[in-house]
Design an enzyme around this catalytic site. Sequence first.
Site, PDB file in Angstrom:
ATOM      1  N   CYS A  59       0.516  -1.028  -0.146  1.00  0.00           N
ATOM      2  CA  CYS A  59       0.150   0.026  -0.213  1.00  0.00           C
ATOM      3  C   CYS A  59       0.696   1.061  -0.025  1.00  0.00           C
ATOM      4  O   CYS A  59       1.618   1.469   0.692  1.00  0.00           O
ATOM      5  CB  CYS A  59      -1.579  -0.181   1.541  1.00  0.00           C
ATOM      6  SG  CYS A  59      -1.310   1.192   1.599  1.00  0.00           S
ATOM      7  N   CYS A  62       0.650   2.984   2.687  1.00  0.00           N
ATOM      8  CA  CYS A  62       0.996   2.302   4.124  1.00  0.00           C
ATOM      9  C   CYS A  62       2.102   3.012   3.970  1.00  0.00           C
ATOM     10  O   CYS A  62       3.244   3.368   5.066  1.00  0.00           O
ATOM     11  CB  CYS A  62       0.696   0.878   3.955  1.00  0.00           C
ATOM     12  SG  CYS A  62      -0.509   1.009   3.903  1.00  0.00           S
ATOM     13  N   CYS A 195     -22.254 -25.993  24.269  1.00  0.00           N
ATOM     14  CA  CYS A 195     -21.893 -26.075  23.152  1.00  0.00           C
ATOM     15  C   CYS A 195     -20.616 -25.416  23.307  1.00  0.00           C
ATOM     16  O   CYS A 195     -20.340 -24.379  24.289  1.00  0.00           O
ATOM     17  CB  CYS A 195     -23.354 -24.574  22.225  1.00  0.00           C
ATOM     18  SG  CYS A 195     -21.933 -23.684  20.937  1.00  0.00           S
ATOM     19  N   CYS A 198     -19.946 -21.408  22.186  1.00  0.00           N
ATOM     20  CA  CYS A 198     -21.036 -21.039  22.962  1.00  0.00           C
ATOM     21  C   CYS A 198     -20.520 -20.708  24.666  1.00  0.00           C
ATOM     22  O   CYS A 198     -19.873 -19.244  24.693  1.00  0.00           O
ATOM     23  CB  CYS A 198     -22.041 -21.204  24.266  1.00  0.00           C
ATOM     24  SG  CYS A 198     -23.456 -21.518  22.133  1.00  0.00           S
TER      25      CYS A 198
END
Length: 441
Positions: A59, A62, A195, A198
């Site tokens: 970039c 950048c 889960c 989870c």
Amino acid sequence: MRPAVAAALLLVAAAVAASPVSALYSAGSPVLQFNPNNFKSKVLNSNGVVLVEFFAPWCGHCQQLTPIWEKAAGVLKGVATVAALDADAHKELAQEYGIRGFPTIKVFVPGKPPVDYQGARDVKPIVEFALSQVKALLRDRLNGKTSAGSGGKKSGGSSEKTEPSASIELNSQNFDKLVTKSKDLWIVEFFAPWCGHCKKLAPEWKKAAKNLKGQVKLGHVDCDAEKSLMSKYKVEGFPTILVFGADKESPFPYQGARVASAIESFALEQLEANAAPPEVSELTGPDAMEEKCASAAICFVSFLPDILDSKAEGRNKYLELLLSVAEKFKKSPYSFVWTAAGKQADLEKQVGVGGYGYPAMVALNVKKGAYAPLRSAFQLDEITEFVKEAGRGGKGNLPLDGTPTIVQSEPWDGKDGEVIEEDEFSLEELMADNSPVNDEL
């Protein structure tokens, strides 16, 4: 020799090509280089302010930023951490933070979601922005809003485990009342206790709920126990995170990263998008008082002149002024209400307003039973500063003498007041002696 030399040159060329022009920053650079292995420990668990540039080696912008970023890192050494992360090499981590362009600079402050730096890409504005974040962090610590190590190591092994979650447990009995009939923005996790994903989300969800408390409501539904809610919202996998915004009948899924910082950033974006337009309500009775003032962190009550004194034009100017103030603080848990002079006599008496000096304003904290009067001019700048000061804890707060009695009154119809004309009378008629004449001696 020539084939060997050619092979060596090819190896060197390959090494240069593979070596990331990466190295926008060398090993000796004052800019620290982060990756997925050290990002959590160096950034998310940091005790201080961390500025991270997400860049791509190819970039051009950048590459232009590199010397500026290094100089800023040198200036801020010991004050704030300045770092860089190769988003090209670590795409998954970049995606977690919604990086779509390069360079993107995010500022991480302990206990808060990251914010994007939007200023000029020059040393001075970068350093000034970093210092403003450092000062805000120090101010919060002085005021006890965050601990000195809020982003770092845990100070106690058990306190983290026993601290109750700010995420609200939802079920079929309270879901409609708390979520679907609420005007608040809700983000709800539908989970199953068994889960694995989870369980992995649980500490991040807890952290996000804590940091968003008072701004966005987070809740959770145990789908093993609440099959009806699971079916109603067509939950087919765990965890499923649904966003209940303005249209509660059509929640939509959260599809971002399952880390606290990403959840917080998303929630605050949604809060701004769903923010209702500011309003200044008339205090017309107990119900209005309960709705607008009881739940607000601070209720700012304005006492406006009688309509005969200001007329509709003057009153509307006051209301426009108050709306301008409300607009400035629409993200704060404040409410703004008004009443006309003399309409709420007991409230006026309790807060020392009345008889003269309209317009007036007080900051009212119903829960604490305290108030603070506006002691400066009823003008935009003065009121704005008064609201800021009240939000910081205020000065000269006074106790209320009990709960004010709020009476029911007719709302203003938006018109000028009518002067009630009294019947004209003759002074001669008033003074005349109308007693019957007695001719008798």
